[in-house]
Design a protein around this motif. Structure first.
Motif, PDB file in Angstrom:
ATOM      1  N   ARG A  50       1.969   1.816  -3.521  1.00 11.26           N
ATOM      2  CA  ARG A  50       0.893   2.368  -4.346  1.00 11.26           C
ATOM      3  C   ARG A  50       0.665   3.856  -4.038  1.00 11.26           C
ATOM      4  O   ARG A  50       0.426   4.655  -4.943  1.00 11.26           O
ATOM      5  CB  ARG A  50      -0.392   1.572  -4.138  1.00 11.26           C
ATOM      6  CG  ARG A  50      -0.349   0.161  -4.711  1.00 11.26           C
ATOM      7  CD  ARG A  50      -1.687  -0.530  -4.647  1.00 11.26           C
ATOM      8  NE  ARG A  50      -2.068  -0.933  -3.306  1.00 11.26           N
ATOM      9  CZ  ARG A  50      -1.795  -2.126  -2.766  1.00 11.26           C
ATOM     10  NH1 ARG A  50      -1.107  -3.028  -3.461  1.00 11.26           N
ATOM     11  NH2 ARG A  50      -2.205  -2.417  -1.545  1.00 11.26           N
ATOM     12  N   GLU A  51       0.742   4.200  -2.761  1.00 17.19           N
ATOM     13  CA  GLU A  51       0.582   5.601  -2.387  1.00 17.19           C
ATOM     14  C   GLU A  51       1.742   6.448  -2.913  1.00 17.19           C
ATOM     15  O   GLU A  51       1.559   7.616  -3.268  1.00 17.19           O
ATOM     16  CB  GLU A  51       0.478   5.728  -0.859  1.00 17.19           C
ATOM     17  CG  GLU A  51      -0.927   5.485  -0.339  1.00 17.19           C
ATOM     18  CD  GLU A  51      -1.925   6.470  -0.931  1.00 17.19           C
ATOM     19  OE1 GLU A  51      -1.725   7.695  -0.786  1.00 17.19           O
ATOM     20  OE2 GLU A  51      -2.898   6.011  -1.577  1.00 17.19           O
ATOM     21  N   ASN A 105      -9.384   1.028  -7.879  1.00 17.78           N
ATOM     22  CA  ASN A 105      -9.554  -0.336  -7.396  1.00 17.78           C
ATOM     23  C   ASN A 105     -10.514  -1.064  -8.320  1.00 17.78           C
ATOM     24  O   ASN A 105     -11.642  -0.601  -8.550  1.00 17.78           O
ATOM     25  CB  ASN A 105     -10.106  -0.347  -5.969  1.00 17.78           C
ATOM     26  CG  ASN A 105      -9.078   0.088  -4.944  1.00 17.78           C
ATOM     27  OD1 ASN A 105      -7.882  -0.113  -5.143  1.00 17.78           O
ATOM     28  ND2 ASN A 105      -9.533   0.697  -3.857  1.00 17.78           N
ATOM     29  N   GLU A 127       0.837  -1.204   0.000  1.00 21.58           N
ATOM     30  CA  GLU A 127       0.000   0.000   0.000  1.00 21.58           C
ATOM     31  C   GLU A 127       0.872   1.254   0.000  1.00 21.58           C
ATOM     32  O   GLU A 127       0.546   2.245  -0.685  1.00 21.58           O
ATOM     33  CB  GLU A 127      -0.921  -0.005   1.216  1.00 21.58           C
ATOM     34  CG  GLU A 127      -1.784   1.242   1.364  1.00 21.58           C
ATOM     35  CD  GLU A 127      -2.701   1.510   0.186  1.00 21.58           C
ATOM     36  OE1 GLU A 127      -3.141   2.670   0.039  1.00 21.58           O
ATOM     37  OE2 GLU A 127      -2.980   0.574  -0.600  1.00 21.58           O
TER      38      GLU A 127
END
Length: 412
Positions: free
Chosen positions: A102-103, A114, A99
Motif C-alpha cells: 500500500r505504501e 482508510n 502495508e
C-alpha cells in the motif's frame, strides 16, 4: 453527491491485488484513490515464488524466511520431503507485507484512505459514486462519497463490490481457512516426523485435520503459521489446529494472533459489470485449487485489472474490462483446471490422500512440480518424464501398485 471529488479510479481493497492495481495506475498518472479497511489481516501461508519476486520487484527485506523444501504428510503419518534443488520459496508476513504494498502505491502517487466500502451509486450523469464509512469517523452512520470514472473491486473473497455489481458473484463457493500465528520454536531438524525446520513447509493431508483440503505449518522467521482449510460446514477449524499443535509440540509456543477468512475455490465466470467496474484478486476468485496459493495470482490479477481499466479510460471501450479475465485465464486457466481435478480426486478420502503423498516421492513429479510452481508454467520439455508420471498416476488410480511402492528414481 454531485460535488464529490472525482477520481479516475477508486480501488476498493488494499491487499496484493488492489495495491498492485493502484500502483500501476498511479504510475500512469491516473488519479487513484486506494480505499482499504484497516485492521484486516488475511490468514495466509505467505508463500511467494521466485516468479512473483522478480515480476513484481519484491525486495529481499520483505522476505521473513526462505524455504528450501516441503514435507508432505500422509494419513498414516508417513511423509515425503520434497527439496527445492537450487532455489527457494520466499515467505512474507501479510501484515507488514500488505502495508508495504500500500505504501508503494502511495509513493507512486495513489491517495490512501482508510474506510469501509458500503455501496456503489450513480450520479445524475451516470458516473459511479463510491460510498464508504471513513475509519476516522466515530459514528458508523457517517459516510462519504467520491466520483469514479472506473472502480476496481479487490475487497476479498466475500467481496461486497462483487455481490452488488457483478452478476453471479453471490454464488462464489469458498473454503473456510483459519490459522494461528505463534512464536517460532528453536529448530529441531532431524529428530523425526514432527521436527521443526525453519526452512521447510509442512503440509498435512489427513482427514482428521481437514476432510477435503489440508493443514499446514509454514515458518515465517520469528513466527510460524499453523492453519487448516475446509469447505465442510460444521467442521471445527479451531479444534483441528489445536490438535495439530498438540501432535507437533507447537502447543507450547506463544500464540500471537488468530485469524480466519474464506478462500474462493475457483475464478468467477465474469469479473466486470460491462460498464466501469472490474474485480481482482480473491474478489475475482483467483486462488489456485489444491494448493490454495493466492498471493502471486492476486498480484497478477491486480496488474491485469489495472491494464483493463487503463484501456477503458484511454479508449472509452467498455469491452476492455473483460480483458482482465481473458488474459488471466489464457495464462493460468489450464493450471487452475488441472489443480481443480487434483483437489476433487485426491483430497476425497484418506485412502486417496495416502496414494497422493506416495506419488510425491517420485523424483519426476518433484522436479516438474517445483518447476511449475516456481516459474508459473507447465513444463513441456520433458515428454518422457510426463509419460512416466502419467503411467505411475494411472497405476495409483487403479490400485495396481501399493501406496508406498518405490517409484523409479530417474529424471530426464
Amino acid at each position: 453527491m454531485a460535488n464529490s471529488e472525482t477520481y479516475d479510479v477508486v480501488v476498493v481493497g488494499g491487499g496484493p491485488a488492489g495495491a498492485t492495481a493502484a500502483t500501476d495506475l498511479a504510475k500512469r498518472n491516473r488519479k487513484v484513490l486506494l480505499l482499504d479497511r484497516p485492521g484486516r489481516i488475511k490468514p495466509c501461508g505467505g508463500a511467494i515464488p521466485p516468479k512473483a519476486i522478480e515480476e513484481f520487484e519484491i525486495p529481499d527485506e520483505q522476505l521473513v524466511a526462505k524455504i528450501g523444501s516441503a514435507r508432505m504428510v500422509a494419513p498414516s503419518d508417513r511423509h515425503v520431503d520434497m527439496p527445492i534443488n537450487g532455489g527457494y520459496v520466499g515467505m512474507v508476513d501479510r501484515e507488514p507485507f500488505d502495508e508495504w504494498l500500500r505504501e508503494r502505491a502511495a509513493s507512486a502517487g495513489a491517495e490512501r484512505r482508510n474506510g469501509t466500502f458500503t455501496r456503489v451509486l450513480r450520479d445524475t450523469d451516470g458516473t459511479a459514486l463510491v460510498e464508504f464509512r471513513p475509519a476516522e469517523a466515530g459514528d458508523r452512520s457517517v459516510t462519504e462519497t467520491v466520483r469514479a470514472r472506473a472502480v476496481i473491486g479487490a475487497d476479498g473473497a466475500m467481496s461486497s463490490v462483487a455481490k452488488q455489481c457483478v452478476p453471479g458473484a453471490k454464488e462464489l463457493p469458498h473454503v473456510a481457512a483459519y490459522h494461528e500465528i505463534v512464536r517460532s520454536p528453536a529448530p529441531t531438524s532431524g529428530k523425526g516426523l514432527h521436527d521443526f525446520d525453519p526452512t521447510r513447509c509442512d503440509v498435512y493431508y489427513q482427514g482428521k485435520l481437514s476432510p477435503d483440503f489440508y493443514a499446514w505449518i509454514f515458518p515465517h522467521g520469528d513466527t510460524t503459521s499453523i492453519g487448516v482449510g475446509t469447505e465442510l460446514k460444521g467442521f471445527s477449524l479451531h479444534d483441528a489446529v489445536d490438535q495439530l499443535r498438540k501432535e507437533t509440540g507447537l502447543d507450547q509456543c506463544e500464540t500471537l494472533r488468530r485469524e480466519g477468512a474464506p478462500i474462493p475455490l475457483h475464478p468467477l465466470k465474469k469479473w466486470d459489470n460491462d460498464r466501469d467496474l472490474v474485480l481482482a484478486g480473491d474478489a475475482a476468485g483467483v486462488v489456485a485449487p489444491a494448493s490454495g496459493e493466492g498471493i502471486y495470482y492476486a498480484l497478477v490479477g491486480g496488474r491485469l485489472a489495472g491494464d483493463a481499466v487503463e484501456e477503458l479510460l484511454a479508449t472509452g471501450n467498455t469491452k476492455a474490462l473483460a480483458n482482465a479475465r481473458k488474459r488471466f485465464m489464457k495464462a493460468h486457466g489450464r493450471v487452475f483446471w488441472i489443480l481443480g481435478i487434483m483437489q476433487r480426486f485426491w483430497y476425497k478420502s484418506d485412502k486417496r490422500r495416502e496414494r497422493f503423498v506416495s506419488l510425491c516421492d517420485d523424483p519426476d513429479i518433484q522436479h516438474l512440480t517445483w518447476e511449475a510452481y516456481m516459474h508459473k508454467r507447465l513444463v513441456r520439455a520433458k515428454p518422457a518424464a510426463h509419460l512416466r508420471i502419467f503411467l505411475k498416476d494411472m497405476a495409483h488410480l487403479l490400485g495396481i501398485v501399493s501406496p508406498w511402492q518405490k517409484a523409479e528414481r530417474r529424471v530426464d
